[in-house]
Design a protein around this motif. Structure first.
Motif, short mmCIF file in Angstrom:
data_model
loop_
_atom_site.label_atom_id
_atom_site.label_comp_id
_atom_site.label_asym_id
_atom_site.label_seq_id
_atom_site.Cartn_x
_atom_site.Cartn_y
_atom_site.Cartn_z
N THR A 74 0.81 -1.18 0.02
CA THR A 74 -0.26 0.03 0.01
C THR A 74 0.92 1.15 -0.07
O THR A 74 0.51 2.32 -0.62
N LEU A 75 1.90 1.19 0.81
CA LEU A 75 2.83 2.43 1.07
C LEU A 75 3.72 2.56 -0.59
O LEU A 75 3.87 3.78 -0.96
N GLY A 126 11.22 -9.73 5.00
CA GLY A 126 11.13 -8.46 5.11
C GLY A 126 9.81 -7.70 4.73
O GLY A 126 9.37 -6.67 5.57
N PHE A 127 9.17 -8.27 3.84
CA PHE A 127 7.79 -7.69 3.51
C PHE A 127 6.70 -8.18 4.41
O PHE A 127 5.96 -6.95 4.72
N GLU A 128 6.83 -9.21 5.18
CA GLU A 128 5.72 -9.54 6.24
C GLU A 128 6.06 -8.41 7.23
O GLU A 128 5.13 -7.82 8.05
N ILE A 129 7.40 -8.40 7.69
CA ILE A 129 7.91 -7.38 8.86
C ILE A 129 7.42 -5.96 8.56
O ILE A 129 6.89 -5.26 9.34
N LEU A 177 4.03 -1.26 9.68
CA LEU A 177 3.04 -0.16 9.05
C LEU A 177 1.75 0.11 10.11
O LEU A 177 1.27 1.07 10.57
N GLN A 178 1.31 -1.40 10.61
CA GLN A 178 0.30 -1.49 11.26
C GLN A 178 0.57 -0.71 12.71
O GLN A 178 -0.18 -0.17 13.39
N LEU A 179 1.79 -0.98 13.16
CA LEU A 179 2.32 -0.59 14.57
C LEU A 179 2.35 1.05 14.56
O LEU A 179 1.99 1.57 15.41
N ARG A 180 3.20 1.57 13.54
CA ARG A 180 3.68 2.82 13.49
C ARG A 180 2.85 3.81 12.62
O ARG A 180 2.95 4.94 13.01
N GLY A 181 2.42 3.27 11.55
CA GLY A 181 1.41 4.24 10.77
C GLY A 181 2.38 4.64 9.69
O GLY A 181 3.59 4.69 9.82
N PRO A 182 1.70 5.28 8.59
CA PRO A 182 2.60 5.58 7.37
C PRO A 182 3.59 6.59 7.40
O PRO A 182 4.64 6.75 7.11
N GLY A 183 3.10 7.70 8.49
CA GLY A 183 4.04 8.81 8.65
C GLY A 183 5.28 8.52 9.10
O GLY A 183 6.08 9.32 9.40
N ASN A 184 5.35 7.47 10.07
CA ASN A 184 6.46 7.28 10.90
C ASN A 184 7.33 6.18 10.09
O ASN A 184 8.44 5.78 10.73
N LEU A 223 -3.28 3.60 5.54
CA LEU A 223 -2.65 2.60 4.55
C LEU A 223 -2.60 1.34 5.12
O LEU A 223 -2.24 0.28 4.34
N ALA A 224 -2.43 1.18 6.70
CA ALA A 224 -2.48 -0.11 7.29
C ALA A 224 -3.80 -0.96 7.09
O ALA A 224 -3.68 -2.11 7.23
N THR A 225 -4.95 -0.06 7.36
CA THR A 225 -6.14 -1.02 7.47
C THR A 225 -7.21 -0.63 6.30
O THR A 225 -8.10 -1.35 6.21
N ASP A 226 -6.79 -0.01 5.50
CA ASP A 226 -7.66 0.47 4.08
C ASP A 226 -6.81 -0.17 2.89
O ASP A 226 -7.05 0.40 2.04
N GLN A 227 -6.32 -1.17 3.04
CA GLN A 227 -5.58 -1.82 1.75
C GLN A 227 -6.51 -2.23 0.78
O GLN A 227 -6.28 -1.91 -0.46
N GLU A 228 -7.41 -3.00 1.23
CA GLU A 228 -8.69 -3.31 0.18
C GLU A 228 -9.24 -2.10 -0.61
O GLU A 228 -9.24 -2.54 -1.99
N LEU A 229 -9.35 -1.28 0.04
CA LEU A 229 -9.96 -0.01 -0.76
C LEU A 229 -8.89 0.55 -1.69
O LEU A 229 -9.18 1.07 -2.69
N LEU A 230 -7.75 0.70 -1.05
CA LEU A 230 -6.80 1.31 -2.06
C LEU A 230 -6.66 0.24 -3.08
O LEU A 230 -6.40 0.86 -4.14
N PHE A 231 -6.56 -0.79 -3.25
CA PHE A 231 -6.37 -1.62 -4.30
C PHE A 231 -7.56 -1.46 -5.35
O PHE A 231 -7.25 -1.48 -6.54
N LYS A 232 -8.65 -1.34 -4.77
CA LYS A 232 -10.03 -1.18 -5.80
C LYS A 232 -9.78 0.11 -6.46
O LYS A 232 -10.03 0.43 -7.42
N VAL A 233 -9.37 1.23 -5.60
CA VAL A 233 -9.21 2.53 -6.11
C VAL A 233 -8.29 2.66 -7.30
O VAL A 233 -8.43 3.18 -8.29
N ARG A 234 -7.17 1.83 -7.05
CA ARG A 234 -5.90 2.04 -8.01
C ARG A 234 -6.50 1.44 -9.24
O ARG A 234 -6.06 1.85 -10.36
#
Length: 699
Positions: free
Chosen positions: A432-433, A618-621, A626-633, A650-661
């Motif tokens: 998502t990021l 690394g991608f799982e990590i 992202l869920q712990l810190r949020g995208p801004g950090n 971006l951590a919780t709205d992944q499905e919506l982002l993929f639809k939008v993209r």
């Protein structure tokens, strides 16, 4: 005139002094700013609690109860009004410390009231201090505030102007009453119908004052969709414009340098992902359009080899190439890696950093201008005006988030036709990021380690297991291995009770004394020459233990180092822990990472350490980070500006982002110029953007 661009001073109930404080405290200047100052949570007043259901952890409760007694207790400062109310499950105590005389007169024993407030307990009895109260009238049309009540960010200064959450509610309600009809739609009707979106005006009404939980959810989806949609529209339109504007050199052959390296010099077999990425780059460089590709790959996944082989294709087509890295350490590592792969007699490779001597620079500059030097590795020194190429065709930028946009563009301008750009990062970026940070780039991923690499074994030790850790270190050193020990601080901090480097050096020196053991010490406050000297001692195996701060996070490559010990590991972010772990596991031997921590762990700290023990991916990590810190950090996202999303996450709205993209990609496939009548509303959005206004203007 657009009513939403009206300064807040003109909104009824604001005035000059309130307008000034709203501007200073919350950066709210206009009607639009206030409308987009969204609630950060809601108080649920849609239900009544029974007294026995009340728990102290509940933020607010609403209770229907009959007043059974009232009494003023105490004298002067300790004076208070205590009222008891009862429903069919128990008694609740109501307490006031201010306005006692007036409140005591208005409360009628025997009557039923709607009570609302924050619950607490005193002497095992549920209690509310200064509750809101409203007389309950059976059969009346409207009873209490049966709604989801918005809660807004405010400040102590704003509260002095009666602009607490209630004050902001009143202003927002007044503005919506007056101007909700002026909120214009900014999405085509076919998109609204396709995704069953709430209309824009209703979305703004219900984000502030939801009719019910369903309408609140629909309002959130609509406004999140809009936020993500215009971000993706901008990124993909920029990508389209880039391909139309910037022509690229065509690499139409694979010749001597690539084939000789691939068949006779490459010391290992490429992984399938490496072959796939090379094919993607090959296709990009044949299209006559400037390539802009992001290459993601975990530490040790083989990105540098892919970059080198891509550069050799460029050289086969008569072009020069370069790699720019953010630090001298990393640039030197790339230089040494490439030199070891190509050898001395195959092709000349040069290194340019701040430490390069003047006489060497002159020779290097001349070879670049003559076109004799084909591969240049360096730091920011590459973008200096004095560095001129004869024909620069391919640029690799490593850990690009550490460079500013202007710095990167200086490299692009070093050729008449912009060179192809390969951006590399060893910091795995959540999907998502990547779609928001690098949505205008093509993305390649190397998600497999080279054959023969053993996964690093990671364990978590508490402080009382330190002797076990020392014993393990001695075993590994006896086998001829080397060890990193990383501390978060150089000197003791009064604020943080952390192990620091100075104490660590002392402890290590006691446990690993001369002459049997030798230590290297590296930290960020050392002079570059001293730091390099210590690193070289470790690289040459003159020392067995490197005690360091996170300065070694990127750029140290010692295949013989098999153990990474991270002190106070709970104080590091997940991506940083993963980067530090990646310093080992570079040789054929089994490597280990030991995470040392105290027993006092926060919930997030425990999740981070458990994640490190559980996975090397690394991608799982990065997804968990992202869920712990949020995208801004997340490292490198602050400067981008694209993660300043007000509602979408971006951590919780992944499905919506993929639809939008997918939706935006389909729009550009069918109508790249946004010229169709149904897309005129989107075309207008670009005109608004080009006028320097925001994409999602209310009107």
């Amino acid at each position: 005139m657009n009513p939403f661009q009206t300064p807040l001073v003109y909104l009824k109930g604001v005035g000059q002094s309130r307008a000034e404080v709203l501007k200073k405290e919350l950066e709210l200047h206009t009607f639009e700013d206030l409308l987009r100052h969204f609630p950060f949570r809601y108080i649920d007043r849609t239900r009544f609690y029974k007294v026995r259901e009340i728990r102290e952890e509940l933020p607010y409760v609403q209770v229907l109860a009959r007043i059974v007694s009232k009494e003023v207790i105490g004298e002067k400062q300790s004076r208070r009004l205590v009222v008891k109310a009862k429903d069919d499950t128990g008694i609740i105590e109501l307490v006031w410390f201010k306005g006692i005389n007036w409140i005591e007169k208005t409360i009628i024993p025997g009557k039923v009231y709607i009570l609302f407030g924050k619950p607490g307990f005193f002497n095992m009895m549920p209690q509310m201090a200064h509750p809101e109260m409203e007389l309950y009238v059976p059969g009346a049309q409207k009873q209490g505030n049966l709604s989801l009540q918005p809660v807004y960010n405010s400040t102590e200064k704003l509260k002095q102007f009666s602009l607490d959450t209630k004050g902001i509610q009143k202003l927002t309600a007044a503005m919506l009453d007056q101007h909700a009809k002026d909120i214009r739609e900014n999405l085509p009707l076919y998109i609204i119908n396709q995704f069953k979106l709430l209309n824009r005006a209703d979305a703004y009404r219900n984000i502030h004052f939801p009719g019910d939980a369903t309408l609140l959810n629909e309002a959130l989806i609509r406004l999140k969709f809009e936020e993500l949609f215009f971000l993706q529209l901008k990124l993909l339109k920029n990508k389209l414009l880039h391909t139309q504007k910037f022509k690229g050199n065509v690499f139409d052959k694979v010749g001597h340098y690539f084939n000789e390296f691939y068949h006779n010099k490459l010391p290992f077999t490429l992984t399938d992902p490496q072959k796939r990425v090379l094919k993607e780059i090959r296709q990009d460089t044949q299209r006559g359009i400037q390539m802009n590709r992001l290459l993601q790959g975990d530490v040790g996944s083989g990105k540098t080899v892919v970059a080198l082989m891509s550069m050799l294709i460029a050289i086969d087509n008569g072009f020069q190439t370069c790699i720019m890295a953010p630090t001298e350490i990393l640039a030197t590592q790339h230089y040494q890696t490439i030199k070891s792969l190509v050898g001395d007699d195959f092709i000349e490779v040069a290194l340019l950093t701040g430490s390069t001597k003047q006489k060497d620079r002159k020779v290097l500059h001349q070879k670049l201008e003559d076109g004799d030097l084909k591969i240049l590795v360096g730091t920011h020194a590459l973008i200096e005006d004095k560095v001129q190429f004869k024909n620069l065709g391919f640029v690799v930028i490593d850990e690009q988030h550490r460079f500013g946009v202007e710095q990167r563009s200086k490299l692009w301008r070093k050729n008449i036709i912009p060179p192809h750009i390969l951006v590399m990062t060893a910091t795995p970026i959540p999907r998502t990021l990547a779609m928001t940070l690098y949505g205008d780039l093509d993305v390649s991923v190397i998600d497999q380690l080279p054959a023969g690499r053993k996964p690093i074994k990671t364990v978590h030790f508490f402080e009382n297991q330190r002797l076990r850790m020392f014993g393990f270190m001695k075993q590994e050193i006896a086998l001829g291995r080397q060890i990193y020990v990383v501390y978060p601080l150089i000197q003791e901090s009064e604020k943080l009770d952390l192990k620091n480097l100075e104490d660590g050096i002392e402890a290590m020196s006691r446990e690993f004394p001369l002459p049997n053991y030798r230590l290297s010490i590296v930290h960020g406050k050392m002079k570059p020459a001293d730091k390099d000297f210590e690193m070289q001692r470790f690289i040459k195996h003159e020392t067995q233990i490197m005690v360091a701060t996170t300065v070694i996070e990127v750029g140290v490559n010692v295949p013989n180092a098999s153990v990474m010990i991270i002190e106070n590991a709970e104080r590091f972010g997940l991506s940083q822990l993963h980067q530090l772990r990646g310093r080992v596991g570079r040789g054929a031997e089994q490597s280990y990472c030991i995470l040392m921590s105290s027993h006092k762990l926060s919930n997030d700290g425990k999740i981070r350490l458990d994640t490190m023990v559980k996975t090397n991916n690394g991608f799982e990590i990065s997804e968990i980070d992202l869920q712990l810190r949020g995208p801004g950090n997340i490292e490198g996202t602050q400067q981008s500006g694209v993660v300043d999303l007000k509602l979408a996450n971006l951590a919780t709205d992944q499905e919506l982002l993929f639809k939008v993209r997918k939706c935006v990609e389909t729009i550009f496939e069918k109508d790249p110029q946004l010229a169709h009548p149904e897309n005129q509303i989107l075309h207008h959005a670009f005109e608004v953007k080009n006028a320097g206004l925001s994409w999602d203007k209310i009107s």
